[in-house]
Design an enzyme around this catalytic site. Structure first.
Site, mmCIF file in Angstrom:
data_model
loop_
_atom_site.group_PDB
_atom_site.id
_atom_site.type_symbol
_atom_site.label_atom_id
_atom_site.label_comp_id
_atom_site.label_asym_id
_atom_site.label_seq_id
_atom_site.Cartn_x
_atom_site.Cartn_y
_atom_site.Cartn_z
ATOM 1 N N SER A 1 0.810 -1.221 0.000
ATOM 2 C CA SER A 1 0.000 0.000 0.000
ATOM 3 C C SER A 1 0.842 1.268 0.000
ATOM 4 C CB SER A 1 -0.933 0.007 1.218
ATOM 5 O OG SER A 1 -0.189 -0.130 2.417
ATOM 6 N N ASP B 1 -5.512 7.364 9.087
ATOM 7 C CA ASP B 1 -5.482 6.098 9.828
ATOM 8 C C ASP B 1 -4.275 5.991 10.749
ATOM 9 O OD1 ASP B 1 -3.333 5.506 8.185
ATOM 10 O OD2 ASP B 1 -4.374 3.955 7.031
ATOM 11 N N HIS C 1 -0.642 4.820 7.414
ATOM 12 C CA HIS C 1 -0.121 5.111 6.082
ATOM 13 C C HIS C 1 0.310 6.578 5.988
ATOM 14 C CE1 HIS C 1 -2.608 1.493 5.319
ATOM 15 N NE2 HIS C 1 -1.607 1.198 4.508
#
Length: 340
Positions: free
Chosen positions: A75, A236, A239
């Site tokens: 990611s 979050d 990230h």
């Protein structure tokens, strides 16, 4: 056991498997499991559920065949947590490379959110169909959080780098970031997360160098900087944000450009010699790089020999991160609509 020895054992598959928890009592283990579950719930509840914008396309203008940049990994490589393709590391790097090379750059993003190292095999297969000139791999965080055996993780990364380099692709790997700065992770799990991620980063470096690529440490660029500046995290708190991705891309750009032969020598002038160029045995180089922002490690020779009494030689470099195009400039650099 020194950090270099630990990294070497992890990279060669001869390492311990317990991650240092063998002596922990039942109460400590229960606490660690509780902290892990709590951190996971916190991150998952805030993580964006849609895939990051791909940004595949051609950036920049100039003569000649476009340079093909493939981005593989998890990611972080994909750019999860931002709203615009121009904020993802792939697009920022493609636009910057186009300026340096004065040639168009075609970006092919193959990274998948949640990917672990064993999933690089499929990504590499797709990348080879595109015949990339250079590939960026960012992987490792999910291996740590899933407690994948380091030897298994490193073996898959080594295989991925080897397949790409054998096909003539230059490979740059951004090693596992320092997960000890993730705020939802409490102590003592945070300390262990830092230890595990740095050990994996060092082992990754050895594997990458042995397979013919070069590594760049992201541990500290996504470590102390993130701990001090929460604006570098997305909502979050796991990230990176757009600013965080830009910081990581700036650290990676010199190595990617140098691998392609388009990094200007003038950009390195004035740096202190030890900061700029140091040779060490690869295991020692890997251990040093794991905690130093933007340190590049690649194979080298000393007096005509690739190997010394303590293993293969490696060169460490730390370059000053350059200014990158802004997201708006990256968007203006796009010459093609996103590929289907």
């Amino acid at each position: 056991m020194t950090r270099a020895t630990t990294a070497w054992r992890l990279a060669t598959g001869a390492a311990y498997g317990g991650g240092g928890l063998g002596l922990a009592g039942a109460g400590v283990l229960a606490l660690l499991r509780q902290q892990a579950r709590s951190a996971r719930r916190h991150v998952e509840s805030r993580t964006v559920k849609v895939a990051p914008p791909p940004g595949d396309g051609v950036y920049g203008r100039g003569r000649g065949r476009p340079i093909v940049l493939a981005v593989l990994g998890d990611s972080t490589a994909a750019g999860l947590g931002v709203d615009r393709a121009a904020q993802t590391p792939g697009v920022l790097l493609a636009a910057a490379l186009a300026e340096l090379a004065e040639r168009p750059v075609r970006l092919v993003r193959l990274a998948v959110s949640g990917a672990r190292s064993w999933q690089l095999d499929e990504q590499v297969g797709k990348a080879l169909l595109e015949r990339p000139d250079v590939a960026l791999i960012m992987i490792g965080a999910n291996d740590v959080t899933s407690r994948t055996a380091p030897a298994v993780s490193v073996r898959h990364l080594r295989d991925a780098v080897g397949r790409l380099t054998e096909a003539g692709t230059q490979v740059v790997v951004g090693t596992c970031p320092d997960l000890g700065t993730v705020r939802p992770i409490g102590r003592p799990l945070r300390w262990l997360a830092r230890r595990w991620s740095r050990q994996l980063a060092a082992a990754q470096t050895i594997a990458v160098v042995e397979a013919g690529g070069r590594s760049v440490s992201l541990g500290s660029v996504l470590g102390p900087s993130f701990a001090e500046d929460q604006d570098l995290f997305s909502v979050d708190e796991f990230h990176p944000s757009a600013a965080g991705y830009a910081a990581a891309a700036a650290v990676l750009l010199p190595s990617i450009a140098d691998a392609l032969g388009v990094w200007p020598a003038a950009a390195d002038r004035g740096l202190r010699n030890l900061r700029r160029d140091t040779v060490r045995p690869v295991a020692t180089a890997a251990a040093r790089a794991a905690g130093r922002t933007g340190t590049e490690v690649q194979a080298t020779a000393v007096r005509g020999s690739d190997t010394g009494p303590r293993g293969p030689w490696a060169r460490l470099r730390r370059r000053r991160p350059p200014d990158l195009p802004t997201p708006e400039q990256a968007e203006r650099a796009a010459e093609a609509t996103p590929l289907a």
